[in-house]
Motif scaffolding. Sequence first.
Motif, PDB file in Angstrom:
ATOM      1  N   TYR A  26       0.838  -1.194   0.000  1.00 54.55           N
ATOM      2  CA  TYR A  26       0.000   0.000   0.000  1.00 54.55           C
ATOM      3  C   TYR A  26       0.872   1.243   0.000  1.00 54.55           C
ATOM      4  O   TYR A  26       1.878   1.327   0.725  1.00 54.55           O
ATOM      5  N   LEU A  27       0.497   2.200  -0.819  1.00 56.55           N
ATOM      6  CA  LEU A  27       1.214   3.471  -0.887  1.00 56.55           C
ATOM      7  C   LEU A  27       0.720   4.356   0.256  1.00 56.55           C
ATOM      8  O   LEU A  27      -0.366   4.927   0.178  1.00 56.55           O
ATOM      9  N   GLU A  28       1.525   4.443   1.320  1.00 59.53           N
ATOM     10  CA  GLU A  28       1.072   5.103   2.542  1.00 59.53           C
ATOM     11  C   GLU A  28       1.264   6.616   2.529  1.00 59.53           C
ATOM     12  O   GLU A  28       0.711   7.316   3.382  1.00 59.53           O
ATOM     13  N   ARG A  29       2.067   7.124   1.595  1.00 54.32           N
ATOM     14  CA  ARG A  29       2.296   8.577   1.544  1.00 54.32           C
ATOM     15  C   ARG A  29       1.931   9.093   0.152  1.00 54.32           C
ATOM     16  O   ARG A  29       2.796   9.508  -0.626  1.00 54.32           O
ATOM     17  N   PRO A  30       0.650   9.086  -0.176  1.00 55.49           N
ATOM     18  CA  PRO A  30       0.224   9.557  -1.503  1.00 55.49           C
ATOM     19  C   PRO A  30       0.203  11.077  -1.576  1.00 55.49           C
ATOM     20  O   PRO A  30       0.087  11.762  -0.546  1.00 55.49           O
ATOM     21  N   LEU A  31       0.320  11.582  -2.781  1.00 58.10           N
ATOM     22  CA  LEU A  31       0.066  13.003  -3.002  1.00 58.10           C
ATOM     23  C   LEU A  31      -1.420  13.249  -2.742  1.00 58.10           C
ATOM     24  O   LEU A  31      -2.266  12.444  -3.147  1.00 58.10           O
ATOM     25  N   LEU A  32      -1.727  14.345  -2.069  1.00 65.16           N
ATOM     26  CA  LEU A  32      -3.110  14.640  -1.695  1.00 65.16           C
ATOM     27  C   LEU A  32      -3.622  15.873  -2.424  1.00 65.16           C
ATOM     28  O   LEU A  32      -2.862  16.786  -2.746  1.00 65.16           O
ATOM     29  N   LEU A  33      -4.926  15.882  -2.675  1.00 68.54           N
ATOM     30  CA  LEU A  33      -5.619  17.045  -3.213  1.00 68.54           C
ATOM     31  C   LEU A  33      -6.518  17.598  -2.117  1.00 68.54           C
ATOM     32  O   LEU A  33      -7.484  16.951  -1.721  1.00 68.54           O
ATOM     33  N   GLY A  62      -9.041   0.650 -18.914  1.00 69.77           N
ATOM     34  CA  GLY A  62      -8.880   1.711 -17.929  1.00 69.77           C
ATOM     35  C   GLY A  62      -7.627   1.430 -17.117  1.00 69.77           C
ATOM     36  O   GLY A  62      -7.486   0.347 -16.541  1.00 69.77           O
ATOM     37  N   VAL A  63      -6.713   2.371 -17.088  1.00 69.30           N
ATOM     38  CA  VAL A  63      -5.425   2.177 -16.420  1.00 69.30           C
ATOM     39  C   VAL A  63      -5.324   3.160 -15.264  1.00 69.30           C
ATOM     40  O   VAL A  63      -5.455   4.375 -15.466  1.00 69.30           O
ATOM     41  N   ASP A  64      -5.117   2.634 -14.062  1.00 67.54           N
ATOM     42  CA  ASP A  64      -5.099   3.478 -12.870  1.00 67.54           C
ATOM     43  C   ASP A  64      -3.679   3.644 -12.340  1.00 67.54           C
ATOM     44  O   ASP A  64      -2.935   2.667 -12.166  1.00 67.54           O
ATOM     45  N   GLY A  69       6.180  10.768  -7.523  1.00 67.29           N
ATOM     46  CA  GLY A  69       6.562   9.546  -8.225  1.00 67.29           C
ATOM     47  C   GLY A  69       5.326   8.807  -8.693  1.00 67.29           C
ATOM     48  O   GLY A  69       4.324   8.716  -7.967  1.00 67.29           O
ATOM     49  N   LEU A  70       5.367   8.270  -9.907  1.00 74.93           N
ATOM     50  CA  LEU A  70       4.198   7.626 -10.510  1.00 74.93           C
ATOM     51  C   LEU A  70       4.215   6.127 -10.232  1.00 74.93           C
ATOM     52  O   LEU A  70       5.250   5.465 -10.391  1.00 74.93           O
ATOM     53  N   HIS A  71       3.053   5.577  -9.843  1.00 75.23           N
ATOM     54  CA  HIS A  71       2.932   4.159  -9.532  1.00 75.23           C
ATOM     55  C   HIS A  71       1.740   3.580 -10.288  1.00 75.23           C
ATOM     56  O   HIS A  71       0.630   4.119 -10.218  1.00 75.23           O
ATOM     57  N   LEU A  72       1.956   2.477 -10.995  1.00 75.11           N
ATOM     58  CA  LEU A  72       0.854   1.771 -11.653  1.00 75.11           C
ATOM     59  C   LEU A  72       0.083   0.980 -10.609  1.00 75.11           C
ATOM     60  O   LEU A  72       0.666   0.212  -9.841  1.00 75.11           O
ATOM     61  N   LEU A  73      -1.232   1.152 -10.567  1.00 75.96           N
ATOM     62  CA  LEU A  73      -2.080   0.406  -9.646  1.00 75.96           C
ATOM     63  C   LEU A  73      -2.673  -0.826 -10.302  1.00 75.96           C
ATOM     64  O   LEU A  73      -2.541  -1.947  -9.798  1.00 75.96           O
ATOM     65  N   GLU A  74      -3.359  -0.642 -11.427  1.00 76.59           N
ATOM     66  CA  GLU A  74      -4.031  -1.773 -12.064  1.00 76.59           C
ATOM     67  C   GLU A  74      -4.490  -1.397 -13.461  1.00 76.59           C
ATOM     68  O   GLU A  74      -4.552  -0.221 -13.824  1.00 76.59           O
ATOM     69  N   VAL A  75      -4.816  -2.442 -14.223  1.00 77.26           N
ATOM     70  CA  VAL A  75      -5.381  -2.283 -15.563  1.00 77.26           C
ATOM     71  C   VAL A  75      -6.740  -2.955 -15.564  1.00 77.26           C
ATOM     72  O   VAL A  75      -6.873  -4.119 -15.183  1.00 77.26           O
ATOM     73  N   ASN A  76      -7.761  -2.211 -15.967  1.00 78.97           N
ATOM     74  CA  ASN A  76      -9.144  -2.700 -15.934  1.00 78.97           C
ATOM     75  C   ASN A  76      -9.625  -2.999 -17.349  1.00 78.97           C
ATOM     76  O   ASN A  76      -9.595  -2.135 -18.221  1.00 78.97           O
ATOM     77  N   LYS A  92      -6.988  11.767  -0.660  1.00 78.69           N
ATOM     78  CA  LYS A  92      -6.293  10.839  -1.541  1.00 78.69           C
ATOM     79  C   LYS A  92      -6.975  10.803  -2.906  1.00 78.69           C
ATOM     80  O   LYS A  92      -8.198  10.980  -3.012  1.00 78.69           O
ATOM     81  N   PHE A  93      -6.184  10.557  -3.955  1.00 77.11           N
ATOM     82  CA  PHE A  93      -6.769  10.431  -5.290  1.00 77.11           C
ATOM     83  C   PHE A  93      -5.920   9.485  -6.127  1.00 77.11           C
ATOM     84  O   PHE A  93      -4.763   9.231  -5.829  1.00 77.11           O
ATOM     85  N   ASP A  94      -6.533   8.945  -7.155  1.00 78.12           N
ATOM     86  CA  ASP A  94      -5.769   8.215  -8.166  1.00 78.12           C
ATOM     87  C   ASP A  94      -6.143   8.736  -9.540  1.00 78.12           C
ATOM     88  O   ASP A  94      -7.091   9.513  -9.693  1.00 78.12           O
ATOM     89  N   LEU A  95      -5.381   8.329 -10.529  1.00 75.63           N
ATOM     90  CA  LEU A  95      -5.518   8.833 -11.894  1.00 75.63           C
ATOM     91  C   LEU A  95      -6.045   7.730 -12.800  1.00 75.63           C
ATOM     92  O   LEU A  95      -5.472   6.643 -12.857  1.00 75.63           O
ATOM     93  N   ARG A  96      -7.106   7.998 -13.503  1.00 74.72           N
ATOM     94  CA  ARG A  96      -7.616   7.072 -14.519  1.00 74.72           C
ATOM     95  C   ARG A  96      -7.180   7.577 -15.892  1.00 74.72           C
ATOM     96  O   ARG A  96      -7.499   8.691 -16.303  1.00 74.72           O
ATOM     97  N   ALA A  97      -6.420   6.742 -16.580  1.00 73.17           N
ATOM     98  CA  ALA A  97      -6.061   6.980 -17.971  1.00 73.17           C
ATOM     99  C   ALA A  97      -6.625   5.830 -18.795  1.00 73.17           C
ATOM    100  O   ALA A  97      -7.189   4.877 -18.246  1.00 73.17           O
ATOM    101  N   TYR A  98      -6.474   5.902 -20.102  1.00 75.03           N
ATOM    102  CA  TYR A  98      -7.034   4.876 -20.977  1.00 75.03           C
ATOM    103  C   TYR A  98      -5.980   4.372 -21.960  1.00 75.03           C
ATOM    104  O   TYR A  98      -5.094   5.116 -22.387  1.00 75.03           O
TER     105      TYR A  98
END
Length: 304
Positions: free
Chosen positions: A92-99, A222-224, A232-239, A103-109
């Motif tokens: 688990y990423l315990e120190r994420p960038l916050l808005l 969908g790529v999160d 730093g960028l971290h890949l979470l999952e591919v949907n 906490k947030f994550d990024l959805r790309a395609y």
Amino acid sequence: LAAIAAAEASPDAVWILKPSRGNGGKGIQIVRGAAVLKQWLFPEAVQHTKAETNEDNAQADATDTSTTLPDAADAHQHRALAGGEGWVVQRYLERPLLLKGRKFDLRAYCLIARTNPHIWLFHPGYCKVSLENYSEDIHDRFAHITNACQQKTHPKYKESRGQHIWSLHQAEEALIEEGQRSEPVGTFWPPLHQEMKRCLAWLYEASRGKLERRAGYFDLLGVDFMLDDSCGLHLLEVNSNPAIWFDSSAVLKELVPRLLAHSMDTVLAAQAPNQSTLGAGVPLLGDFELIADEAQNFVFGKEA
């Protein structure tokens, strides 16, 4: 498992378990420590350790239940939810960038416009933002699980409708407003998108030999991703089945129809008779960017 060995080497680390064929945030568990991780992965094999582990945990902060082993019935139930495919286990990423403290994550395609030969394209997306401020309580699902379906179950979702989806522009403006960035608007996302494209190029090379090659095949993935507090960028999952509804957010109402229209136009052009490459007349529509064109032996990041 590698995850168990890593958890034993880092006793205080937090782990996230996801049913590998799950969606909507269902069945996700966030746990701390190797003993609890083992219980979720192998409930029938570690029952004899429960009393000993919980006794040790009692000496720790009494308010911290993150290291308490689940009951066998609960573990079996969630293991059943994982199905025959099992779990995806990640540190688990315990120190994420916050808005604004959330906490947030990024959805790309990623559009696979054709598989024989392959054409892969990248499309930027949006931010999925928690409705609760980030906290150290890993059991607060509204603070820690950014999945939109999870956020929609928030007790105050009706009053907060749409606030769980932010555009990239909104996110960048918030980072500048909070003093997390001093550069001009418009400079934050382009280098991160380059990193996302390099990641997808790696996925392409790792998977292209396993994908079935047939005429008419295409997919929109969908790529999160997530950013840590150092960006730093971290890949979470591919949907393989990303949500494409847009009724809950003005951001999605603008993005999704445009994404789908450009996706279908690109697929139809890429799969036209005798069409072998984007370079032979298939346009890059909208915000799509090329990741891989097998016919041209092109992979992003490996240009000559």
